[in-house]
Design an enzyme around this catalytic site. Structure first.
Site, PDB file in Angstrom:
ATOM      1  N   ASN A 193       0.847  -1.185   0.000  1.00 53.90           N
ATOM      2  CA  ASN A 193       0.000   0.000   0.000  1.00 53.90           C
ATOM      3  C   ASN A 193       0.894   1.251   0.000  1.00 53.90           C
ATOM      4  OD1 ASN A 193      -2.406   1.679   0.221  1.00 53.90           O
ATOM      5  ND2 ASN A 193      -3.413  -0.119   1.081  1.00 53.90           N
ATOM      6  N   HIS A 205       3.683   0.020  -2.616  1.00 52.63           N
ATOM      7  CA  HIS A 205       4.046  -1.405  -2.676  1.00 52.63           C
ATOM      8  C   HIS A 205       5.553  -1.660  -2.719  1.00 52.63           C
ATOM      9  CE1 HIS A 205      -0.078  -2.430  -2.825  1.00 52.63           C
ATOM     10  NE2 HIS A 205      -0.267  -2.463  -4.120  1.00 52.63           N
ATOM     11  N   HIS A 242      -1.209 -10.260  -3.289  1.00 51.18           N
ATOM     12  CA  HIS A 242      -2.025  -9.360  -4.116  1.00 51.18           C
ATOM     13  C   HIS A 242      -2.768 -10.131  -5.212  1.00 51.18           C
ATOM     14  CE1 HIS A 242      -3.185  -5.659  -6.171  1.00 51.18           C
ATOM     15  NE2 HIS A 242      -2.548  -4.929  -5.253  1.00 51.18           N
ATOM     16  N   GLU A 292      -6.879  -7.978   0.194  1.00 50.18           N
ATOM     17  CA  GLU A 292      -5.506  -7.960   0.683  1.00 50.18           C
ATOM     18  C   GLU A 292      -5.505  -7.746   2.206  1.00 50.18           C
ATOM     19  OE1 GLU A 292      -3.277  -5.045  -1.882  1.00 50.18           O
ATOM     20  OE2 GLU A 292      -5.282  -4.958  -2.764  1.00 50.18           O
TER      21      GLU A 292
END
Length: 353
Positions: free
Chosen positions: A81, A109, A183, A318
């Site tokens: 994130n 990420h 993911h 996620e």
């Protein structure tokens, strides 16, 4: 339980060979995963009539993954994130990470070469009822701007109870921040079956963290009630998404509090009424990011068998810590100190209804 290993090529500039591991249980569930980016390339599951479909979006070759994807099936890290402006501080020391989400200045990420872009070492654990592939690598001090050398193990497994396991474990030699996720994009009707709009979703979450226009949390924690974000009871996704701008979900939902840190909490239930496939998500993580793939049409993603993935072709659940937690001290901490162990576990359990 059965395991096969297939040589899958190599990645320029990395000296480790890439392998494709295929795990299968007695119930006909088969998953494939590679040590490039710990990517789950395939999850094949029978429907209520015994017809097998692949229920995750992905590619058939290593070359396509290396060329790029929106994190199909991959690990995201060192920090999954976003981190605001790529900046965080620990004990008065300031860290500047790569900002890799143009046109914004956010860190996403783990950067343009996050954990998903490396070939990992691995070991194999086999029992009568489960197989685990333990992927491991060392992320050096300074990689993507992060402080601390991080030793990471990501274990992906399948068992005879139709459960896919995603386990994370890490330690560091200096204080750092960490947030690791898988993911995978799911479409329980089959990766090439159209949209997930008719899937039925339940999230065991009463609150969420609102974000600004750059997808950075405002710091607030708000109730999902009286909003298009309320999935506290089973809801057809299409019926709720008319209440959010552009029909797009990419939100962090806060899970109900667990009694102990070690036990799993129910995070989500996902059901495709046409096939009967049902997925239950359990986790030790504090939150789950629901993303319904509304950005997939932004690029030309051609998946297995030449199928083009359009917006809403797949969705992610996620399990994670919150975005930008290092800059929000009231969020659950993502700080990892020396002599501590980061450990989080998630299960995706499959059944037929």
């Amino acid at each position: 339980m059965e395991l096969s290993i297939t040589p899958w090529g190599s990645v320029t500039g990395q000296d480790k060979a890439v392998q494709l591991f295929t795990l299968q249980n007695e119930n006909g569930i088969k998953i494939s995963v590679t040590n490039y980016g710990c990517i789950v390339t395939s999850i094949q599951i029978p429907d209520r009539n015994g017809k097998v479909e692949d229920v995750v979006l992905g590619y058939e070759s290593l070359e396509k993954y290396v060329a790029g994807s929106p994190f199909f099936g991959a690990i995201a890290g060192r920090y999954a994130n976003r981190i605001k402006n790529g900046k965080y501080s620990l004990d008065g020391q300031h860290f500047q990470l790569e900002t890799n989400e143009p046109p914004t200045t956010q860190h996403l990420h783990g950067g343009s070469k996050g954990f998903d872009k490396y070939v990992w070492d691995y070991s194999i654990e086999e029992t009568e009822t489960a197989i685990f592939i333990h992927f491991n690598r060392v992320s050096p001090d300074g990689e993507s701007g992060y402080g601390g050398t991080l030793n990471v193990v990501h274990s992906i497994g399948l068992d005879e109870n139709n459960q896919v396991h995603y386990n994370f474990r890490a330690s560091t030699d200096k204080p750092t921040v960490i947030n690791l996720v898988n993911h995978s994009y799911y479409n329980l009707a089959g990766h090439d079956s159209g949209t997930i709009d008719n899937h039925e979703l339940r999230l065991f979450c009463d609150y969420y963290t609102p974000v600004n226009d750059n997808m950075i949390p405002t710091g607030e924690i708000l109730s999902v009630k009286n909003s298009g974000l309320d999935f506290t009871s089973t809801t057809v996704i299409a019926e709720n998404k008319i209440n959010v701008e552009g029909g797009g979900y990419d939100h962090n939902f806060i899970l109900h509090q667990r009694k102990t840190e070690e036990e799993y909490a129910l995070a989500a239930e996902l059901y495709d009424p046409n096939s009967g496939r049902f997925m239950t998500v359990l986790t030790t993580q504090p939150a789950v990011q629901f993303y319904n793939g509304f950005k997939l049409s932004n690029k030309n993603w051609i998946g297995r068998n030449g199928y083009k993935y359009e917006a809403f072709s797949g969705m992610c659940l996620e399990t994670q810590h919150y975005a930008d937690s290092p800059n929000n001290p009231h969020f659950p901490t993502t700080r990892l100190n020396p002599n501590e162990v980061f450990e989080e576990k998630t299960i995706h359990r499959f059944s037929i209804r």
